[in-house]
Motif scaffolding. Sequence first.
Motif, PDB file in Angstrom:
ATOM      1  N   UNK A   1      -2.249 -11.977  -5.144  1.00 22.41           N
ATOM      2  CA  UNK A   1      -2.340 -12.695  -3.875  1.00 22.41           C
ATOM      3  C   UNK A   1      -1.447 -11.994  -2.856  1.00 22.41           C
ATOM      4  N   UNK A   2      -1.597 -12.310  -1.569  1.00 17.08           N
ATOM      5  CA  UNK A   2      -0.766 -11.642  -0.550  1.00 17.08           C
ATOM      6  C   UNK A   2       0.731 -11.862  -0.752  1.00 17.08           C
ATOM      7  N   UNK A   3       1.100 -12.990  -1.356  1.00 20.29           N
ATOM      8  CA  UNK A   3       2.519 -13.275  -1.568  1.00 20.29           C
ATOM      9  C   UNK A   3       3.161 -12.295  -2.546  1.00 20.29           C
ATOM     10  N   UNK A   4       2.343 -11.539  -3.263  1.00 27.38           N
ATOM     11  CA  UNK A   4       2.880 -10.537  -4.178  1.00 27.38           C
ATOM     12  C   UNK A   4       3.385  -9.295  -3.469  1.00 27.38           C
ATOM     13  N   UNK A   5       3.059  -9.165  -2.178  1.00 23.28           N
ATOM     14  CA  UNK A   5       3.505  -8.019  -1.378  1.00 23.28           C
ATOM     15  C   UNK A   5       4.878  -8.323  -0.791  1.00 23.28           C
ATOM     16  N   UNK A   6       5.739  -7.311  -0.729  1.00 23.56           N
ATOM     17  CA  UNK A   6       7.049  -7.492  -0.110  1.00 23.56           C
ATOM     18  C   UNK A   6       6.879  -8.075   1.289  1.00 23.56           C
ATOM     19  N   UNK A   7       7.721  -9.028   1.645  1.00 23.34           N
ATOM     20  CA  UNK A   7       7.580  -9.766   2.902  1.00 23.34           C
ATOM     21  C   UNK A   7       7.567  -8.845   4.117  1.00 23.34           C
ATOM     22  N   UNK A   8       8.440  -7.849   4.119  1.00 25.69           N
ATOM     23  CA  UNK A   8       8.531  -6.933   5.265  1.00 25.69           C
ATOM     24  C   UNK A   8       7.210  -6.208   5.493  1.00 25.69           C
ATOM     25  N   UNK A   9       6.604  -5.738   4.405  1.00 28.82           N
ATOM     26  CA  UNK A   9       5.332  -5.020   4.519  1.00 28.82           C
ATOM     27  C   UNK A   9       4.209  -5.953   4.945  1.00 28.82           C
ATOM     28  N   UNK A  10       4.181  -7.148   4.368  1.00 27.06           N
ATOM     29  CA  UNK A  10       3.141  -8.118   4.725  1.00 27.06           C
ATOM     30  C   UNK A  10       3.246  -8.509   6.196  1.00 27.06           C
TER      31      UNK A  10
ATOM     32  N   UNK B   1      -0.566  -2.151 -17.074  1.00 25.23           N
ATOM     33  CA  UNK B   1      -0.134  -2.542 -15.732  1.00 25.23           C
ATOM     34  C   UNK B   1       0.989  -1.601 -15.297  1.00 25.23           C
ATOM     35  N   UNK B   2       0.779  -0.911 -14.165  1.00 23.42           N
ATOM     36  CA  UNK B   2       1.728   0.099 -13.688  1.00 23.42           C
ATOM     37  C   UNK B   2       2.164  -0.233 -12.263  1.00 23.42           C
ATOM     38  N   UNK B   3       3.418   0.043 -11.959  1.00 20.67           N
ATOM     39  CA  UNK B   3       3.927  -0.078 -10.588  1.00 20.67           C
ATOM     40  C   UNK B   3       5.127   0.840 -10.433  1.00 20.67           C
ATOM     41  N   UNK B   4       5.441   1.194  -9.192  1.00 20.46           N
ATOM     42  CA  UNK B   4       6.627   1.994  -8.924  1.00 20.46           C
ATOM     43  C   UNK B   4       7.868   1.126  -8.892  1.00 20.46           C
ATOM     44  N   UNK B   5       9.008   1.724  -9.188  1.00 18.14           N
ATOM     45  CA  UNK B   5      10.263   0.960  -9.183  1.00 18.14           C
ATOM     46  C   UNK B   5      10.623   0.483  -7.781  1.00 18.14           C
ATOM     47  N   UNK B   6      10.101   1.172  -6.749  1.00 18.60           N
ATOM     48  CA  UNK B   6      10.324   0.764  -5.354  1.00 18.60           C
ATOM     49  C   UNK B   6       9.001   0.391  -4.685  1.00 18.60           C
ATOM     50  N   UNK B   7       8.133  -0.225  -5.446  1.00 21.69           N
ATOM     51  CA  UNK B   7       6.793  -0.568  -4.964  1.00 21.69           C
ATOM     52  C   UNK B   7       6.849  -1.659  -3.902  1.00 21.69           C
ATOM     53  N   UNK B   8       5.835  -1.687  -3.017  1.00 21.77           N
ATOM     54  CA  UNK B   8       5.729  -2.788  -2.055  1.00 21.77           C
ATOM     55  C   UNK B   8       5.214  -4.051  -2.736  1.00 21.77           C
TER      56      UNK B   8
ATOM     57  N   UNK C   1       6.024  -6.760  -5.302  1.00 17.73           N
ATOM     58  CA  UNK C   1       7.265  -7.254  -5.897  1.00 17.73           C
ATOM     59  C   UNK C   1       7.243  -7.042  -7.410  1.00 17.73           C
ATOM     60  N   UNK C   2       8.376  -6.601  -7.949  1.00 15.11           N
ATOM     61  CA  UNK C   2       8.420  -6.293  -9.378  1.00 15.11           C
ATOM     62  C   UNK C   2       8.147  -7.532 -10.227  1.00 15.11           C
ATOM     63  N   UNK C   3       8.659  -8.682  -9.800  1.00 16.39           N
ATOM     64  CA  UNK C   3       8.413  -9.901 -10.583  1.00 16.39           C
ATOM     65  C   UNK C   3       6.928 -10.262 -10.587  1.00 16.39           C
ATOM     66  N   UNK C   4       6.241  -9.874  -9.512  1.00 18.99           N
ATOM     67  CA  UNK C   4       4.801 -10.131  -9.427  1.00 18.99           C
ATOM     68  C   UNK C   4       4.048  -9.229 -10.407  1.00 18.99           C
ATOM     69  N   UNK C   5       4.443  -7.957 -10.465  1.00 18.27           N
ATOM     70  CA  UNK C   5       3.833  -7.031 -11.426  1.00 18.27           C
ATOM     71  C   UNK C   5       4.062  -7.514 -12.855  1.00 18.27           C
TER      72      UNK C   5
END
Length: 542
Positions: A439-448, A489-496, A498-502
Motif C-alpha cells: 500500500x502507499x503507506x509502505x513508502x517512506x513519508x518524504x518520498x510519498x 523478498x528483496x529490498x535495499x538497506x536504504x530503500x524508499x 520502509x524496512x518494516x514493511x518489507x
Amino acid sequence: MKIISVLGALLLSITIYSQKISGKVTDESNQAISYCSISLENINTSTITDINGNYSIDIPENAKKSDYIIFESNGYDDKKVTVQQITTDAHIKLGKKVNIIPEVSITGKKTKNEALGNTKRPMLTFSKMFDKNVPTIEQGQIFDIYKWTKLNSYNFFIIPSSKFKEITLKLNIYSVKDNLPQQSLLYENIIFKTNTTGWQTIDLQKYKLIYTDLDQLAITLQLVESVPQDNADFVFGISAKKTLSNDLLFRYQSQGKWEASKGSFISNININYMKDKNENTPKNISQTDNNTEDQSLIDYYKNKEKAGKTVYGKNKSGKYIDLKNAKIYYEEYGSGEPLVLLHGNNGSISDFYNQIPDLAKQFKVIVLDTRGQGRSTDLSTEDYTYEKFSDDLLAVTKELNINKFNIVGWSDGGITGLLFTINHPDLVNKLIVVGANLNPEGIETKTLDIFKKQLEIKDVPNQRLIKLMVQQPHIETNQLKTIKNPVLVIAGSNDVIKEEHTKLINSSIPNSQLLIVPDSSHYVPFEKPDLLNKSIIKFLKI
C-alpha cells in the motif's frame, strides 16, 4: 450607414498589425524604469526595458489593435495599454505602488542562521541555459522556509563552461500557490552583475526581506543584459541537479504560464529565522552531495544513461502483442525455463540491462514494457491499476503459450508480480520481488509527499503513473497468506520502501525468504547487479 459603422468597428477589432514599436517607460516624475517587463497578452511576444528605460517590441501579424500590452515592474502598478494606444504614444508612465510593510518586532527574541538548499555542487549535474535574446525568460525554484524568515543572500552556481564578459541578472521573489509562483513580493528591482563563473552570491541584506506566515518562496533569475566575450559565442547557464520532485521553474514571459520540471538549481538561501516549537523544519535544509539520497539519484541517472545505450528495449527482434486497448512490447533472450522480468514505475525493458545477460545464460528471459511505458502503448484513458497490469501479463503469457514461469518484479513490477501470483498461483513457479509494497503507506513519508505534491501540479507529465503510486496498491496480508509459491523478498538497506514493511511482506507469505541488500537504495538492480543476479539464480535453481 449603421451597418457600415458596425462593419467598420468589426474590422478595427480584427485588423492584423505588424510593426516594431519603440518607446520609454518612466515613473510619474519621468525617471527611467530599468528592466521593466513588457509582454503582449495571450501572445508569445515580450521584451524588457534597458537600464535607461528604453524598449523596442515587435508586434506580430496576428495581433489586433485591441490587444493589450502589459507593463510590469517591481514597486510599480501594472499597466495595460492597447496596441492601438501604444502606436499613438509609446511613452509609458507607471505609478508607484503603495508599500505598506508591517512592522515586525523581534525584541527579546534570538534568531538563528541557516542555509536552505544546495550548499555544494554534486558530481552529477546538468545545465539550465539562458537565451540572451529572450530577457523575459525566468528560471528558478521553490524553497520551503520558516514562518519567520529573513533573507540574507541568494547563492547559485554558474556553469564553468559559460562564456561571457559580463552578465546582468534580475532576481525575482514570489509567494507560492499550488506549487507554482503566484505574486511578486518585491517593491524594487534586485540587480546583480558578474564577470565570473562558479559560486555567486547576491547580497540581500540591504533590502530587509522579512517574510512571515509563508511556508514557501519561489526565487527566479532573469538574464536582462549581457556582454559577450571577444570572438566567442555567448554561453550562460546555471548548474542544476536531478531530483524526484518538480522543483525547477520556468516561464517565457511575465504573462506566461509557469512550468515545473524535475530537478533543482544548485542554489541556496542564507537566512535568519525564528521557529515555533511545533513548526516543521524545511525539507530543503543544507542538502549536500554527501547525502545518501543524492548519491543514489546520481547512480540512478548514470545507470539510466548506460541502459539507454544498450540494445535492450530496442532490439530488432522485439515484438508487440495486441490487446484491446494497448500494444505490449516484449523481447526474448536465452533458452530454458521461462523467466518474466517486470520493470518499475515509468521504467522500461532497458532497466534490466545488468540482469538480462546473466539470466539469459540460465533461463528463457521474457522482458516486457508495461502498458503506457517504454515502447508499449495505451489507448485507454482510465486510471492505471496494478490489477490491469496483472491482466496484461496474463494476456501476454497466454499469447506466448507459456503455462508455467518464474517472475522477477522490481518496484511496481514486484507489486504486479504479487497480485498475479495471488490470482494465478498455478501459472507461477517462483516469484522474486524487489522493492515492492502492499500500500502507499509502505513508502517512506518524504518520498510519498513528493509524489503527492507532483499530483497537485496541473498537467504534470505521467500523471496516471504518479497517481498509481499515491493511491495504490491495496494488498492485504491475508491475501499474501494464500500464496504457497516460493517467494524471495528483496529490498535495499536504504530503500524508499520502509524496512518494516518489507519484513511484513516476507512474514506474511508462508514460503518466503528475505534479503536486505546492504549499502543500497531502491535501485538494487542498478547498484548491486552481481549480488542480485547471483541471488536470483540461486533461488530459482534450488
